[in-house]
Write an enzyme that holds these catalytic residues in place. Structure first.
Site, PDB file in Angstrom:
ATOM      1  N   CYS A  73      -0.422   6.007   7.210  1.00 32.82           N
ATOM      2  CA  CYS A  73      -1.690   5.533   7.786  1.00 32.82           C
ATOM      3  C   CYS A  73      -1.451   4.780   9.079  1.00 32.82           C
ATOM      4  O   CYS A  73      -2.096   5.046  10.090  1.00 32.82           O
ATOM      5  CB  CYS A  73      -2.404   4.667   6.754  1.00 32.82           C
ATOM      6  SG  CYS A  73      -3.596   3.533   7.424  1.00 32.82           S
ATOM      7  N   CYS A 107      -7.408   1.317  -0.208  1.00 33.39           N
ATOM      8  CA  CYS A 107      -6.913   0.519   0.916  1.00 33.39           C
ATOM      9  C   CYS A 107      -6.953  -0.945   0.492  1.00 33.39           C
ATOM     10  O   CYS A 107      -7.891  -1.385  -0.171  1.00 33.39           O
ATOM     11  CB  CYS A 107      -7.823   0.756   2.130  1.00 33.39           C
ATOM     12  SG  CYS A 107      -7.530  -0.403   3.474  1.00 33.39           S
ATOM     13  N   ASP A 166     -16.662 -13.271  24.875  1.00 35.70           N
ATOM     14  CA  ASP A 166     -16.001 -12.655  23.716  1.00 35.70           C
ATOM     15  C   ASP A 166     -15.870 -11.157  23.992  1.00 35.70           C
ATOM     16  O   ASP A 166     -16.537 -10.339  23.364  1.00 35.70           O
ATOM     17  CB  ASP A 166     -16.873 -12.930  22.469  1.00 35.70           C
ATOM     18  CG  ASP A 166     -16.250 -12.424  21.186  1.00 35.70           C
ATOM     19  OD1 ASP A 166     -15.105 -11.945  21.230  1.00 35.70           O
ATOM     20  OD2 ASP A 166     -16.919 -12.494  20.139  1.00 35.70           O
ATOM     21  N   CYS A 191       0.840  -1.199   0.000  1.00 34.15           N
ATOM     22  CA  CYS A 191       0.000   0.000   0.000  1.00 34.15           C
ATOM     23  C   CYS A 191       0.876   1.251   0.000  1.00 34.15           C
ATOM     24  O   CYS A 191       1.822   1.357   0.779  1.00 34.15           O
ATOM     25  CB  CYS A 191      -0.883  -0.044   1.238  1.00 34.15           C
ATOM     26  SG  CYS A 191      -1.799   1.457   1.512  1.00 34.15           S
ATOM     27  N   CYS A 214      -9.777 -11.035  21.042  1.00 32.48           N
ATOM     28  CA  CYS A 214      -9.039 -10.342  19.981  1.00 32.48           C
ATOM     29  C   CYS A 214      -7.829  -9.632  20.582  1.00 32.48           C
ATOM     30  O   CYS A 214      -7.165  -8.853  19.908  1.00 32.48           O
ATOM     31  CB  CYS A 214      -9.943  -9.379  19.229  1.00 32.48           C
ATOM     32  SG  CYS A 214     -10.720  -8.156  20.275  1.00 32.48           S
ATOM     33  N   GLN A 271     -18.557  -8.517  13.542  1.00 33.45           N
ATOM     34  CA  GLN A 271     -17.179  -8.852  13.176  1.00 33.45           C
ATOM     35  C   GLN A 271     -16.857  -8.313  11.774  1.00 33.45           C
ATOM     36  O   GLN A 271     -17.707  -8.404  10.875  1.00 33.45           O
ATOM     37  CB  GLN A 271     -16.992 -10.373  13.184  1.00 33.45           C
ATOM     38  CG  GLN A 271     -17.139 -10.997  14.566  1.00 33.45           C
ATOM     39  CD  GLN A 271     -15.892 -10.835  15.423  1.00 33.45           C
ATOM     40  OE1 GLN A 271     -14.911 -10.211  15.012  1.00 33.45           O
ATOM     41  NE2 GLN A 271     -15.932 -11.377  16.625  1.00 33.45           N
ATOM     42  N   CYS A 276      -1.789  -0.750   9.084  1.00 30.36           N
ATOM     43  CA  CYS A 276      -1.274  -2.092   8.778  1.00 30.36           C
ATOM     44  C   CYS A 276       0.200  -2.183   9.160  1.00 30.36           C
ATOM     45  O   CYS A 276       1.069  -1.746   8.407  1.00 30.36           O
ATOM     46  CB  CYS A 276      -1.416  -2.385   7.294  1.00 30.36           C
ATOM     47  SG  CYS A 276      -3.114  -2.568   6.761  1.00 30.36           S
TER      48      CYS A 276
HETATM   49  N1  SAH Z   1     -19.743 -11.895  20.426  1.00 30.24           N
HETATM   50  C1  SAH Z   1     -20.080 -10.792  19.567  1.00 30.24           C
HETATM   51  C2  SAH Z   1     -19.536  -9.443  20.024  1.00 30.24           C
HETATM   52  C3  SAH Z   1     -18.112  -9.382  20.463  1.00 30.24           C
HETATM   53  S1  SAH Z   1     -17.421  -7.766  20.580  1.00 30.24           S
HETATM   54  C4  SAH Z   1     -19.676 -11.073  18.140  1.00 30.24           C
HETATM   55  O1  SAH Z   1     -18.811 -11.894  17.879  1.00 30.24           O
HETATM   56  O2  SAH Z   1     -20.243 -10.452  17.252  1.00 30.24           O
HETATM   57  C5  SAH Z   1     -17.563  -7.364  22.237  1.00 30.24           C
HETATM   58  C6  SAH Z   1     -18.937  -6.906  22.653  1.00 30.24           C
HETATM   59  O3  SAH Z   1     -18.865  -6.616  24.057  1.00 30.24           O
HETATM   60  C7  SAH Z   1     -19.449  -5.616  22.011  1.00 30.24           C
HETATM   61  O4  SAH Z   1     -20.720  -5.870  21.444  1.00 30.24           O
HETATM   62  C8  SAH Z   1     -19.552  -4.607  23.163  1.00 30.24           C
HETATM   63  O5  SAH Z   1     -20.661  -3.728  23.033  1.00 30.24           O
HETATM   64  C9  SAH Z   1     -19.736  -5.544  24.359  1.00 30.24           C
HETATM   65  N2  SAH Z   1     -19.319  -5.030  25.677  1.00 30.24           N
HETATM   66  C10 SAH Z   1     -18.298  -4.204  25.986  1.00 30.24           C
HETATM   67  N3  SAH Z   1     -18.193  -4.056  27.297  1.00 30.24           N
HETATM   68  C11 SAH Z   1     -19.158  -4.822  27.878  1.00 30.24           C
HETATM   69  C12 SAH Z   1     -19.548  -5.085  29.222  1.00 30.24           C
HETATM   70  N4  SAH Z   1     -18.916  -4.539  30.243  1.00 30.24           N
HETATM   71  N5  SAH Z   1     -20.571  -5.929  29.428  1.00 30.24           N
HETATM   72  C13 SAH Z   1     -21.246  -6.504  28.377  1.00 30.24           C
HETATM   73  N6  SAH Z   1     -20.913  -6.284  27.086  1.00 30.24           N
HETATM   74  C14 SAH Z   1     -19.895  -5.451  26.833  1.00 30.24           C
END
Ligand code: SAH
Length: 389
Positions: A15, A92, A314, A9, A341, A216, A18
């Site tokens: 930027c 991009c 997550d 890029c 992540c 995602q 990346c």
């Molecule tokens: N499992 C979902 C979202 C993951 S991202 C997927 O894969 O699509 C993380 C998520 O956590 C986001 O939607 C965010 O709004 C939420 N989040 C952030 N802090 C939080 C908290 N303290 N309690 C509950 N959810 C929360």
């Protein structure tokens, strides 16, 4: 895997999005594997990272900040790291091509519509950002125009002109962000065209995605990640499942088809509303969603003496918190599937759970973000009976 000719890029240096530009994709994967193995050292064996078939143009969400250059020309692109200086980006390599095209069209339309870009220092001007999301399966496209004050002159003509060039756009939303903030979106959405959300399909379920909801950014790898998470949980149809930090209910709905009951918990109100609609639209009735902080919810569950067999979590990059993990240990689910992540915060949280009586069974990195230094990981933990502290 696509590595025959490595494209670099031209904006990479300025930027800063990346970190792995100029590095062949196979090498990037090796670096990520090594990094994750280093961070998760002593916790167990890390399986080889699952890479992408095609590491280019994978992001289904494209965000551009708007400004003017020194000559007064309208530019759009991304912020230079740790600044609010916009680096103009012509193309991009990781963002969806169609969404980028739409953003360039909007940039070129502004002058004839006499729409000024917002100046962060003076608060003068109108257009701050444009966000485009495309459902890779549904091909539905959402355009969000983020503006600094609630009045957008000739908005209907603007939408008409935009849709004339891009009839594929499904919905256009105005988002009002009148605060001096680095947050992209403000709280208020006004639908200018279409339904105000798009749909997309993941693992056989259809999801409604609103402007404010998390979804995602790499749907191809997300399917792989979610399939791993479900496989790790080993659901038989009898389990009571918690899906913490559930967003629009993606993991919840996929898991509900293999479990007795699922409870999803999420902080963002719009995401919870989407999750409830998603359950209805997919005709899944053994799932319910609770809006609120995941830690507070888990504490209440533990205090009420409730049980759970499997907990998916997550959380955002910063990981979970002690309130959540402490209550998780009290709830004593047989299995915990941690999707992360942020490998640094993952390592921290896993160490806590191991100390409190869980054992790490499997660790699977999945590359969701080629050319960047980020890595997603799915980890299976199992309760060691008699060891819960
Ligand atoms: N499992 C979902 C979202 C993951 S991202 C997927 O894969 O699509 C993380 C998520 O956590 C986001 O939607 C965010 O709004 C939420 N989040 C952030 N802090 C939080 C908290 N303290 N309690 C509950 N959810 C929360």
């Amino acid at each position: 895997m696509e590595d025959k000719k490595l494209t670099v890029c031209s904006s990479a240096k300025k930027c800063g999005g990346c970190q792995y530009q100029g590095i062949p994709y196979k090498e990037q994967l090796k670096k990520k594997q090594k990094n994750v193995e280093g961070l998760l050292k002593g916790l167990g064996k890390v399986s080889p990272i699952i890479g992408m078939e095609n590491p280019y143009y994978y992001r289904n969400k494209v965000h551009a900040a708007f400004d003017r250059d020194r000559k007064g020309n309208i530019i759009c692109g991304t912020y230079q790291p740790s600044t609010h200086k916009v680096v103009p980006i012509e193309e991009c390599l990781i963002e969806d091509k169609k969404s980028q095209e739409i953003i360039r069209t909007i940039r070129d339309m502004l002058k004839s519509f006499k729409i000024k870009t917002y100046d962060e220092d003076t608060g003068y001007g109108l257009l701050r950002h444009v966000l485009v999301r495309r459902g890779f399966t549904s091909n539905e496209i959402m355009v969000v125009l983020v503006i600094g004050s609630p009045i957008f002159p000739s908005k209907n003509n603007f939408v008409k002109a935009l849709r004339k060039v891009h009839p594929e756009i499904s919905t256009v939303v105005l988002n009002i962000n009148d605060k001096r903030t680095s947050m992209v979106l403000g709280e208020r959405d006004i639908v200018l065209y279409g339904k105000g959300y798009i749909r997309d399909t993941l693992c056989g379920c259809t999801f409604r995605i609103s402007p404010q909801s998390f979804y995602q950014v790499n749907p191809v790898q997300t399917e792989i990640l979610y399939k791993k998470a479900i496989e790790f949980a080993g659901l038989t149809g009898e389990e009571r499942v918690i899906d913490a930090y559930c967003g629009i209910g993606t993991i919840s709905l996929i898991a509900a088809q293999k479990a007795k009951e699922v409870i999803g918990v999420e902080l963002n109100k719009d995401a919870v509303r989407d999750a409830r609609m998603n359950a209805k639209e997919n005709k899944i009735s053994n799932v319910r969603f609770q809006q609120g902080d995941a830690g507070v919810f888990m504490e209440a569950m533990a205090a009420a003496g409730e049980r759970a067999d499997v907990v998916f979590l997550d959380p955002p990059r910063s990981g979970s918190d002690e309130k959540f993990l402490k209550s998780l240990v009290k709830l004593k689910p047989e299995k915990v599937v941690y999707i992360s992540c942020g490998p640094e915060s993952l390592a921290r949280d896993l160490k806590y759970l191991v100390k409190k009586g869980y054992s790490v069974k499997k660790m699977q990195p999945v590359d969701m973000f080629s050319f960047t230094g980020h890595t997603e990981c799915c980890v299976l933990l199992q309760r060691v009976d008699g060891k819960i502290k």
